[in-house]
Design a protein around this motif. Structure first.
Motif, PDB file in Angstrom:
ATOM      1  N   GLY A  50       0.821  -1.198   0.000  1.00 27.95           N
ATOM      2  CA  GLY A  50       0.000   0.000   0.000  1.00 27.95           C
ATOM      3  C   GLY A  50       0.860   1.257   0.000  1.00 27.95           C
ATOM      4  N   PRO A  51       0.229   2.424   0.170  1.00 28.21           N
ATOM      5  CA  PRO A  51       0.987   3.677   0.201  1.00 28.21           C
ATOM      6  C   PRO A  51       2.132   3.638   1.217  1.00 28.21           C
ATOM      7  CG  PRO A  51      -1.343   4.130   0.050  1.00 28.21           C
ATOM      8  CD  PRO A  51      -1.201   2.644   0.274  1.00 28.21           C
ATOM      9  N   GLY A  52       3.287   4.152   0.782  1.00 25.95           N
ATOM     10  CA  GLY A  52       4.484   4.151   1.618  1.00 25.95           C
ATOM     11  C   GLY A  52       5.391   2.957   1.352  1.00 25.95           C
ATOM     12  N   SER A  53       4.863   1.930   0.708  1.00 26.39           N
ATOM     13  CA  SER A  53       5.660   0.737   0.399  1.00 26.39           C
ATOM     14  C   SER A  53       6.698   1.056  -0.676  1.00 26.39           C
ATOM     15  CB  SER A  53       4.759  -0.391  -0.118  1.00 26.39           C
ATOM     16  OG  SER A  53       3.839  -0.785   0.873  1.00 26.39           O
ATOM     17  N   ILE A  54       7.778   0.301  -0.653  1.00 29.11           N
ATOM     18  CA  ILE A  54       8.844   0.485  -1.639  1.00 29.11           C
ATOM     19  C   ILE A  54       9.073  -0.828  -2.367  1.00 29.11           C
ATOM     20  CG2 ILE A  54      11.292   1.025  -1.973  1.00 29.11           C
ATOM     21  CD1 ILE A  54      11.041   2.940   0.419  1.00 29.11           C
ATOM     22  N   LYS A  55       9.135  -0.728  -3.703  1.00 35.49           N
ATOM     23  CA  LYS A  55       9.384  -1.882  -4.565  1.00 35.49           C
ATOM     24  C   LYS A  55      10.686  -1.667  -5.319  1.00 35.49           C
ATOM     25  CE  LYS A  55       4.513  -2.686  -5.586  1.00 35.49           C
ATOM     26  NZ  LYS A  55       3.540  -2.897  -6.680  1.00 35.49           N
ATOM     27  N   LYS A  56      11.421  -2.758  -5.493  1.00 34.21           N
ATOM     28  CA  LYS A  56      12.624  -2.720  -6.325  1.00 34.21           C
ATOM     29  C   LYS A  56      12.296  -3.437  -7.625  1.00 34.21           C
ATOM     30  CE  LYS A  56      17.448  -4.067  -6.683  1.00 34.21           C
ATOM     31  NZ  LYS A  56      18.553  -4.839  -6.080  1.00 34.21           N
ATOM     32  N   ILE A  57      12.467  -2.733  -8.745  1.00 35.08           N
ATOM     33  CA  ILE A  57      12.212  -3.279 -10.064  1.00 35.08           C
ATOM     34  C   ILE A  57      13.568  -3.521 -10.721  1.00 35.08           C
ATOM     35  CG2 ILE A  57      11.269  -2.829 -12.361  1.00 35.08           C
ATOM     36  CD1 ILE A  57       9.765  -1.229  -9.300  1.00 35.08           C
ATOM     37  N   THR A  58      13.841  -4.780 -11.040  1.00 33.75           N
ATOM     38  CA  THR A  58      15.080  -5.140 -11.724  1.00 33.75           C
ATOM     39  C   THR A  58      14.748  -5.294 -13.201  1.00 33.75           C
ATOM     40  OG1 THR A  58      15.840  -6.304  -9.751  1.00 33.75           O
ATOM     41  CG2 THR A  58      16.979  -6.799 -11.822  1.00 33.75           C
ATOM     42  N   PHE A  59      15.474  -4.565 -14.033  1.00 35.33           N
ATOM     43  CA  PHE A  59      15.221  -4.580 -15.463  1.00 35.33           C
ATOM     44  C   PHE A  59      15.821  -5.822 -16.119  1.00 35.33           C
ATOM     45  CE2 PHE A  59      14.978  -0.015 -14.416  1.00 35.33           C
ATOM     46  CZ  PHE A  59      13.677   0.215 -14.813  1.00 35.33           C
ATOM     47  N   GLY A  60      15.281  -6.173 -17.271  1.00 35.83           N
ATOM     48  CA  GLY A  60      15.738  -7.336 -18.028  1.00 35.83           C
ATOM     49  C   GLY A  60      17.056  -7.075 -18.732  1.00 35.83           C
ATOM     50  N   GLU A  61      17.568  -8.142 -19.323  1.00 37.95           N
ATOM     51  CA  GLU A  61      18.873  -8.103 -19.995  1.00 37.95           C
ATOM     52  C   GLU A  61      18.948  -7.043 -21.091  1.00 37.95           C
ATOM     53  OE1 GLU A  61      21.449 -10.798 -19.706  1.00 37.95           O
ATOM     54  OE2 GLU A  61      20.441 -11.455 -17.884  1.00 37.95           O
ATOM     55  N   GLY A  62      17.829  -6.772 -21.768  1.00 35.46           N
ATOM     56  CA  GLY A  62      17.839  -5.833 -22.876  1.00 35.46           C
ATOM     57  C   GLY A  62      17.799  -4.368 -22.475  1.00 35.46           C
ATOM     58  N   SER A  63      17.684  -4.088 -21.192  1.00 33.90           N
ATOM     59  CA  SER A  63      17.557  -2.703 -20.743  1.00 33.90           C
ATOM     60  C   SER A  63      18.918  -2.045 -20.547  1.00 33.90           C
ATOM     61  CB  SER A  63      16.777  -2.649 -19.427  1.00 33.90           C
ATOM     62  OG  SER A  63      16.733  -1.324 -18.943  1.00 33.90           O
ATOM     63  N   GLN A  64      18.937  -0.731 -20.734  1.00 34.69           N
ATOM     64  CA  GLN A  64      20.165   0.024 -20.477  1.00 34.69           C
ATOM     65  C   GLN A  64      20.354   0.281 -18.985  1.00 34.69           C
ATOM     66  OE1 GLN A  64      18.233   3.546 -22.548  1.00 34.69           O
ATOM     67  NE2 GLN A  64      19.634   4.625 -21.214  1.00 34.69           N
ATOM     68  N   PHE A  65      19.309   0.037 -18.179  1.00 30.42           N
ATOM     69  CA  PHE A  65      19.375   0.279 -16.739  1.00 30.42           C
ATOM     70  C   PHE A  65      19.319  -1.034 -15.972  1.00 30.42           C
ATOM     71  CE2 PHE A  65      17.057   4.024 -18.503  1.00 30.42           C
ATOM     72  CZ  PHE A  65      18.108   4.922 -18.392  1.00 30.42           C
ATOM     73  N   LYS A  66      19.816  -1.003 -14.725  1.00 35.56           N
ATOM     74  CA  LYS A  66      19.825  -2.196 -13.881  1.00 35.56           C
ATOM     75  C   LYS A  66      18.573  -2.279 -13.016  1.00 35.56           C
ATOM     76  CE  LYS A  66      24.892  -2.578 -13.383  1.00 35.56           C
ATOM     77  NZ  LYS A  66      25.116  -2.964 -14.706  1.00 35.56           N
ATOM     78  N   TYR A  67      18.251  -1.201 -12.288  1.00 40.54           N
ATOM     79  CA  TYR A  67      17.108  -1.250 -11.380  1.00 40.54           C
ATOM     80  C   TYR A  67      16.626   0.156 -11.033  1.00 40.54           C
ATOM     81  CZ  TYR A  67      19.418   0.639  -7.273  1.00 40.54           C
ATOM     82  OH  TYR A  67      20.021   1.489  -6.397  1.00 40.54           O
ATOM     83  N   VAL A  68      15.412   0.205 -10.475  1.00 39.89           N
ATOM     84  CA  VAL A  68      14.894   1.415  -9.831  1.00 39.89           C
ATOM     85  C   VAL A  68      14.121   0.985  -8.595  1.00 39.89           C
ATOM     86  CG1 VAL A  68      14.693   2.874 -11.892  1.00 39.89           C
ATOM     87  CG2 VAL A  68      12.761   1.463 -11.204  1.00 39.89           C
ATOM     88  N   LYS A  69      13.936   1.922  -7.699  1.00 40.41           N
ATOM     89  CA  LYS A  69      13.053   1.692  -6.562  1.00 40.41           C
ATOM     90  C   LYS A  69      11.881   2.665  -6.677  1.00 40.41           C
ATOM     91  CE  LYS A  69      16.106  -0.389  -3.189  1.00 40.41           C
ATOM     92  NZ  LYS A  69      16.740  -0.255  -1.860  1.00 40.41           N
ATOM     93  N   HIS A  70      10.669   2.116  -6.511  1.00 32.26           N
ATOM     94  CA  HIS A  70       9.425   2.892  -6.539  1.00 32.26           C
ATOM     95  C   HIS A  70       8.897   3.015  -5.126  1.00 32.26           C
ATOM     96  CE1 HIS A  70       7.984   1.609 -10.853  1.00 32.26           C
ATOM     97  NE2 HIS A  70       9.145   2.197 -10.872  1.00 32.26           N
ATOM     98  N   LYS A  71       8.411   4.181  -4.794  1.00 32.53           N
ATOM     99  CA  LYS A  71       7.662   4.366  -3.547  1.00 32.53           C
ATOM    100  C   LYS A  71       6.207   4.589  -3.944  1.00 32.53           C
ATOM    101  CE  LYS A  71       7.132   7.148   0.563  1.00 32.53           C
ATOM    102  NZ  LYS A  71       7.301   8.468   1.125  1.00 32.53           N
ATOM    103  N   ILE A  72       5.315   3.759  -3.419  1.00 29.77           N
ATOM    104  CA  ILE A  72       3.897   3.909  -3.731  1.00 29.77           C
ATOM    105  C   ILE A  72       3.356   5.103  -2.955  1.00 29.77           C
ATOM    106  CG2 ILE A  72       1.622   2.820  -3.638  1.00 29.77           C
ATOM    107  CD1 ILE A  72       3.115   0.095  -3.817  1.00 29.77           C
TER     108      ILE A  72
END
Length: 158
Positions: A50-72
């Protein structure tokens, strides 16, 4: 710090409830399954989703980026709205403090829906954001949206 705002609307034949469920509520499991080359993994690192939670998104092999963290920032299941901020990761490219996104699915006259999204880019210092970088981001978001839509069309019980 500068703030740059961009808005986008996309239509789909899918009703708002179905798109919201797939694109927001089930996204952590569904999107890596549909487009593993773009999103490899989504992990809840803090909170209950829910609101306030943090998710780590790891990008796939084809991406120029490795990861981001989202705060809901907010989620409204009745009105099909979702807001979150990218607060960490190499996609901020050392030029952005954060990026805030707001997404809303509204009913379209034909029974489908319109996805209205807004993004606000908060730059560090006086850094200017290049239009082509924003356009590339929009194209990736549109591609992800269309991939989810195609999956739902091919799997009506999903």
């Amino acid at each position: 710090m500068g703030v740059f705002t961009y808005e986008m609307e996309v239509t789909t034949a899918m009703p708002p409830a179905k798109m919201f469920k797939a694109f927001v509520l089930d996204a952590d499991h569904l999107i890596p399954k549909i487009v593993p080359q773009a999103i490899k993994d989504v992990e809840l690192v803090e909170g209950n989703g829910g609101p306030g939670s943090i998710k780590k998104i790891t990008f796939g092999e084809g991406s120029q980026f490795k990861y981001v963290k989202h705060k809901i920032d907010g989620i409204d299941k009745e009105n099909f709205t979702y807001s979150y901020s990218v607060i960490e990761g190499d996609a901020l490219m050392n030029t952005l403090e954060k990026i805030c996104y707001e997404t809303k699915f509204v009913a379209a006259p034909d029974g489908g829906s319109i996805c209205k999204s807004s993004s606000k880019y908060y730059t560090i210092g006086d850094i200017e954001i290049k239009e082509e970088d924003i356009k590339a981001g929009k194209e990736k978001a549109l591609g992800l949206f269309k991939a989810v839509e195609a999956y739902l069309s091919a799997n009506p019980d999903a």
